[in-house]
Design a protein around this motif. Structure first.
Motif, PDB file in Angstrom:
ATOM      1  N   ASP A  71       0.840  -1.198   0.000  1.00 37.80           N
ATOM      2  CA  ASP A  71       0.000   0.000   0.000  1.00 37.80           C
ATOM      3  C   ASP A  71       0.873   1.246   0.000  1.00 37.80           C
ATOM      4  N   ILE A  72       0.537   2.186  -0.866  1.00 38.53           N
ATOM      5  CA  ILE A  72       1.175   3.506  -0.893  1.00 38.53           C
ATOM      6  C   ILE A  72       0.135   4.521  -0.436  1.00 38.53           C
ATOM      7  N   THR A  73       0.497   5.354   0.530  1.00 35.58           N
ATOM      8  CA  THR A  73      -0.463   6.298   1.099  1.00 35.58           C
ATOM      9  C   THR A  73      -0.066   7.734   0.779  1.00 35.58           C
ATOM     10  N   PHE A  74      -1.034   8.506   0.287  1.00 40.88           N
ATOM     11  CA  PHE A  74      -0.843   9.936   0.059  1.00 40.88           C
ATOM     12  C   PHE A  74      -1.286  10.702   1.299  1.00 40.88           C
ATOM     13  N   THR A  75      -0.625  11.821   1.552  1.00 41.04           N
ATOM     14  CA  THR A  75      -1.064  12.694   2.634  1.00 41.04           C
ATOM     15  C   THR A  75      -2.280  13.500   2.175  1.00 41.04           C
ATOM     16  N   THR A  76      -2.972  14.084   3.128  1.00 45.79           N
ATOM     17  CA  THR A  76      -4.130  14.923   2.797  1.00 45.79           C
ATOM     18  C   THR A  76      -3.708  16.088   1.919  1.00 45.79           C
ATOM     19  N   GLN A  77      -2.535  16.674   2.189  1.00 48.18           N
ATOM     20  CA  GLN A  77      -2.045  17.795   1.395  1.00 48.18           C
ATOM     21  C   GLN A  77      -1.758  17.365  -0.038  1.00 48.18           C
ATOM     22  N   GLN A  78      -1.228  16.178  -0.220  1.00 50.82           N
ATOM     23  CA  GLN A  78      -0.963  15.683  -1.573  1.00 50.82           C
ATOM     24  C   GLN A  78      -2.253  15.538  -2.373  1.00 50.82           C
ATOM     25  N   ILE A 228       8.149   4.058   0.871  1.00 51.57           N
ATOM     26  CA  ILE A 228       7.684   2.687   0.694  1.00 51.57           C
ATOM     27  C   ILE A 228       8.374   1.817   1.734  1.00 51.57           C
ATOM     28  N   PRO A 229       7.659   0.861   2.320  1.00 54.52           N
ATOM     29  CA  PRO A 229       8.293   0.004   3.332  1.00 54.52           C
ATOM     30  C   PRO A 229       9.502  -0.736   2.782  1.00 54.52           C
ATOM     31  N   MET A 230      10.361  -1.141   3.679  1.00 62.11           N
ATOM     32  CA  MET A 230      11.530  -1.940   3.323  1.00 62.11           C
ATOM     33  C   MET A 230      11.082  -3.197   2.574  1.00 62.11           C
ATOM     34  N   PRO A 231      11.819  -3.621   1.528  1.00 62.87           N
ATOM     35  CA  PRO A 231      11.445  -4.849   0.818  1.00 62.87           C
ATOM     36  C   PRO A 231      11.291  -6.036   1.767  1.00 62.87           C
ATOM     37  N   GLU A 301      14.117  -4.768  25.910  1.00 59.26           N
ATOM     38  CA  GLU A 301      14.242  -3.310  25.846  1.00 59.26           C
ATOM     39  C   GLU A 301      15.294  -2.904  24.822  1.00 59.26           C
ATOM     40  N   SER A 302      16.382  -3.662  24.754  1.00 63.60           N
ATOM     41  CA  SER A 302      17.412  -3.386  23.745  1.00 63.60           C
ATOM     42  C   SER A 302      16.860  -3.598  22.340  1.00 63.60           C
ATOM     43  N   PHE A 303      16.035  -4.644  22.177  1.00 60.16           N
ATOM     44  CA  PHE A 303      15.406  -4.912  20.881  1.00 60.16           C
ATOM     45  C   PHE A 303      14.506  -3.743  20.482  1.00 60.16           C
ATOM     46  N   ASP A 304      13.774  -3.167  21.446  1.00 67.99           N
ATOM     47  CA  ASP A 304      12.895  -2.029  21.174  1.00 67.99           C
ATOM     48  C   ASP A 304      13.655  -0.882  20.529  1.00 67.99           C
ATOM     49  N   GLY A 305      14.797  -0.530  21.122  1.00 64.73           N
ATOM     50  CA  GLY A 305      15.566   0.589  20.598  1.00 64.73           C
ATOM     51  C   GLY A 305      16.119   0.323  19.217  1.00 64.73           C
ATOM     52  N   LYS A 306      16.628  -0.876  18.993  1.00 66.37           N
ATOM     53  CA  LYS A 306      17.179  -1.210  17.679  1.00 66.37           C
ATOM     54  C   LYS A 306      16.082  -1.353  16.627  1.00 66.37           C
ATOM     55  N   TYR A 307      14.893  -1.770  17.053  1.00 71.60           N
ATOM     56  CA  TYR A 307      13.746  -1.887  16.146  1.00 71.60           C
ATOM     57  C   TYR A 307      13.403  -0.512  15.568  1.00 71.60           C
ATOM     58  N   ASP A 308      13.397   0.510  16.439  1.00 72.93           N
ATOM     59  CA  ASP A 308      13.088   1.870  15.975  1.00 72.93           C
ATOM     60  C   ASP A 308      14.083   2.330  14.923  1.00 72.93           C
ATOM     61  N   GLU A 309      15.363   2.037  15.146  1.00 71.82           N
ATOM     62  CA  GLU A 309      16.392   2.453  14.202  1.00 71.82           C
ATOM     63  C   GLU A 309      16.256   1.725  12.861  1.00 71.82           C
ATOM     64  N   ALA A 310      15.897   0.463  12.909  1.00 73.87           N
ATOM     65  CA  ALA A 310      15.855  -0.345  11.690  1.00 73.87           C
ATOM     66  C   ALA A 310      14.575  -0.150  10.887  1.00 73.87           C
ATOM     67  N   PHE A 311      13.416  -0.173  11.567  1.00 73.72           N
ATOM     68  CA  PHE A 311      12.133  -0.144  10.865  1.00 73.72           C
ATOM     69  C   PHE A 311      11.355   1.158  11.049  1.00 73.72           C
ATOM     70  N   GLY A 312      11.650   1.890  12.127  1.00 75.47           N
ATOM     71  CA  GLY A 312      10.845   3.058  12.457  1.00 75.47           C
ATOM     72  C   GLY A 312       9.882   2.699  13.575  1.00 75.47           C
ATOM     73  N   PRO A 313       9.605   3.637  14.488  1.00 78.27           N
ATOM     74  CA  PRO A 313       8.786   3.318  15.672  1.00 78.27           C
ATOM     75  C   PRO A 313       7.346   2.935  15.348  1.00 78.27           C
ATOM     76  N   ASP A 314       6.829   3.411  14.236  1.00 76.06           N
ATOM     77  CA  ASP A 314       5.421   3.149  13.901  1.00 76.06           C
ATOM     78  C   ASP A 314       5.261   2.079  12.824  1.00 76.06           C
ATOM     79  N   ALA A 315       6.331   1.362  12.497  1.00 71.15           N
ATOM     80  CA  ALA A 315       6.262   0.372  11.427  1.00 71.15           C
ATOM     81  C   ALA A 315       5.394  -0.809  11.848  1.00 71.15           C
ATOM     82  N   ALA A 316       4.512  -1.216  10.935  1.00 68.70           N
ATOM     83  CA  ALA A 316       3.694  -2.415  11.133  1.00 68.70           C
ATOM     84  C   ALA A 316       4.177  -3.458  10.138  1.00 68.70           C
ATOM     85  N   LEU A 317       4.658  -4.585  10.644  1.00 65.84           N
ATOM     86  CA  LEU A 317       5.284  -5.594   9.803  1.00 65.84           C
ATOM     87  C   LEU A 317       4.398  -6.824   9.668  1.00 65.84           C
ATOM     88  N   SER A 318       4.474  -7.442   8.510  1.00 66.29           N
ATOM     89  CA  SER A 318       3.777  -8.709   8.298  1.00 66.29           C
ATOM     90  C   SER A 318       4.625  -9.831   8.893  1.00 66.29           C
TER      91      SER A 318
END
Length: 376
Positions: A71-78, A228-231, A301-318
Motif C-alpha cells: 500500500d502507498i499512502t498519500f497525505t491529505t495535502q498531496q 515505501i516500506p523496506m522490501p 528493551e534493547s530490541f525495542d531501541g534497535k527496532y526503531d532504528e531499523a524499521f521506524g517506531p510506527d512500522a507495522a510488519l507482516s
C-alpha cells in the motif's frame, strides 16, 4: 486492500469482462530512449493478443500482500494539491487521452527507473461497474454500488530470444531463426486509486514489485512522493540480525525456534478467523512475542531501541516477512539443514566432549544421495 478486493479486480482482466478500450504503450531501450509508442485498441486485436495484453496487466495484481503488493499512502495535502496526485488524476479522468499527461508520466518512469536492458511501459484505464453486495455477502449484479474508475500500469522487461535451431516442416530442413524480442512478466507496476472496502480511495495506491528483494523506491518517490516500506526480503534479514545482535550469547536454537513457532501460530490463527484485512504486527506485539519466548526484559528493551532504528517506531510488519513459515533452516559454513517448520522438535543442539553438534532424530527413511541407509 485485502485479498478479496484484489481478486475481484483480477477477474476483470478477461476480454469478455473488461471495459478497457485501449492501452497506451512506450518502448524504452537500454539508453533510456523512447524508441516507439502506441495507442492500441483492444477491439482491433485478436482474442489471443488481447488476452496477452490483459495477462501482463493482471500480473501486477498478483503475489503476496506486504511482499509483492504494498500500500502507498498519500497525505491529505498531496490529495488536495500536489503535482504527483494531479498527474495521476489527469490520466484517470481523461481515460489516457490527455497527451501531455501521458508523456509526462512516461518521462517520470524512465527518468527514475534503473532497469537493465529494454523494457515496455503499459498503461491502461478501466471503469468497473461495482456490483452491490448486501450485508449477508450476496452479490446483486442488477444493482450497482458505484463505478470504480482506475489506472493500471505495468513495466515489463523486453528480452531477446536465445539463438537455436528450428525445423521447417514444409522445407524439411533445419535453420537458425532470426532472434526476436519478447515481453516478459512485469517487473513493477501499480493500481490507482485503491479499491478499499470495494470503493474508491484516492488517498491510496497499490504498488507491485516482482522481486521481494527490490521494490525500486526511486520509482515510488518519482510517481508518488511517498515512502515505501523496506522490501520483504530485507525485512526478514533485518529482523534476523536484530534478534541475533540483541540476544548475543543468549541466542539459542530454542529461542529462535520459539519465535518462529509463535509467529507461525499468529499467521495460522489469522487464517482460521478468515479476517479480510492482512495481518500486521506492531513493535509492541513483536516485543511481547519475544518475552513469551523467554527473552529477558533487558534484551527486550534493547530490541525495542534497535527496532526503531531499523524499521521506524510506527512500522507495522507482516509476520510472514519475518520468518519462513514453511521450514527451519540451520546453516554452518559447510552444511545446510532444512527441516519442516512443523517438525522443529526433531532438531537439538549438544556439546559433547567440548565439541558442538547439531543433532537430528532420524528413526526411519534416511537416504544419502538417494540411497536408503541404515543407522546401526
Amino acid at each position: 486492500m485485502n485479498e478479496k478486493e484484489i481478486a475481484e479486480l483480477r477477474r476483470r482482466f478477461r476480454p469478455e469482462k473488461t471495459s478497457i478500450t485501449h492501452i497506451r504503450g512506450c518502448c524504452v531501450n537500454e539508453n533510456r530512449e523512447i524508441v516507439s509508442q502506441f495507442d492500441q485498441s483492444l477491439a482491433l486485436l485478436s482474442q489471443e493478443e488481447s488476452e496477452k495484453f490483459l495477462s501482463l496487466l493482471r500480473k501486477t495484481l498478483s503475489g503476496g500482500i506486504g511482499k509483492n503488493l504494498v500500500d502507498i499512502t498519500f497525505t491529505t495535502q498531496q490529495v488536495a494539491d500536489s503535482p504527483e496526485h494531479r498527474l495521476l488524476m489527469a490520466l484517470r479522468s481523461s481515460a489516457l487521452k490527455d497527451e501531455q499527461a501521458v508523456q509526462t508520466f512516461f518521462q517520470q518512469v524512465i527518468g527514475s527507473l534503473s532497469l537493465e536492458g529494454n523494457y515496455l511501459i503499459l498503461l491502461a484505464r478501466d471503469a468497473y461497474d461495482v456490483p452491490y453486495r448486501s450485508r449477508d455477502g450476496e452479490r446483486q449484479d442488477d444493482a450497482s454500488a458505484e463505478v470504480f474508475s482506475y489506472l493500471l500500469c505495468a513495466v515489463c522487461p523486453v528480452k531477446q530470444t536465445k539463438p537455436g535451431l528450428s525445423y521447417h516442416i514444409r522445407e524439411n530442413e533445419f535453420c537458425t531463426p532470426v532472434p526476436d524480442w519478447l515481453v516478459s512478466a512485469p517487473e513493477l507496476g501499480f493500481l490507482f486509486p485503491a479499491f478499499d472496502e470495494r470503493t474508491t480511495n484516492l488517498y491510496n495506491a497499490l504498488y507491485y514489485t516482482r522481486d521481494t528483494a527490490e521494490n525500486h523506491p526511486e520509482v515510488v518517490d518519482a510517481l508518488f512522493r511517498s515512502p515505501i516500506p523496506m522490501p520483504a526480503s530485507a525485512q526478514k534479514e533485518t529482523f534476523q540480525s536484530l534478534l541475533g545482535d540483541t540476544l548475543g550469547a543468549d541466542c539459542s536454537l530454542e529461542v529462535v525456534q520459539a519465535v518462529q513457532e509463535q509467529l507461525c501460530q499468529l499467521i495460522q490463527e489469522h487464517k482460521e478467523c478468515r479476517q479480510a484485512e492482512p495481518l500486521t504486527l506492531s513493535k509492541g506485539t513483536v516485543t511481547c512475542v519475544l518475552r513469551s519466548c523467554g527473552v529477558s526484559d533487558r534484551h527486550a528493551e534493547s530490541f525495542d531501541g534497535k527496532y526503531d532504528e531499523a524499521f521506524g517506531p510506527d512500522a507495522a510488519l507482516s509476520p510472514g516477512n519475518l520468518v519462513d513459515t514453511r521450514q527451519l533452516e540451520l546453516r554452518t559454513p559447510d552444511v545446510t539443514i532444512r527441516v519442516s517448520a512443523e517438525r522443529g522438535d526433531l532438531v537439538d543442539t549438544r556439546v559433547i566432549d567440548g565439541v558442538k553438534y547439531i543433532l537430528i532424530r532420524a528413526d526411519e527413511g534416511v537416504q544419502v544421495n538417494g540411497v536408503n541407509v541404515q543407522i546401526s
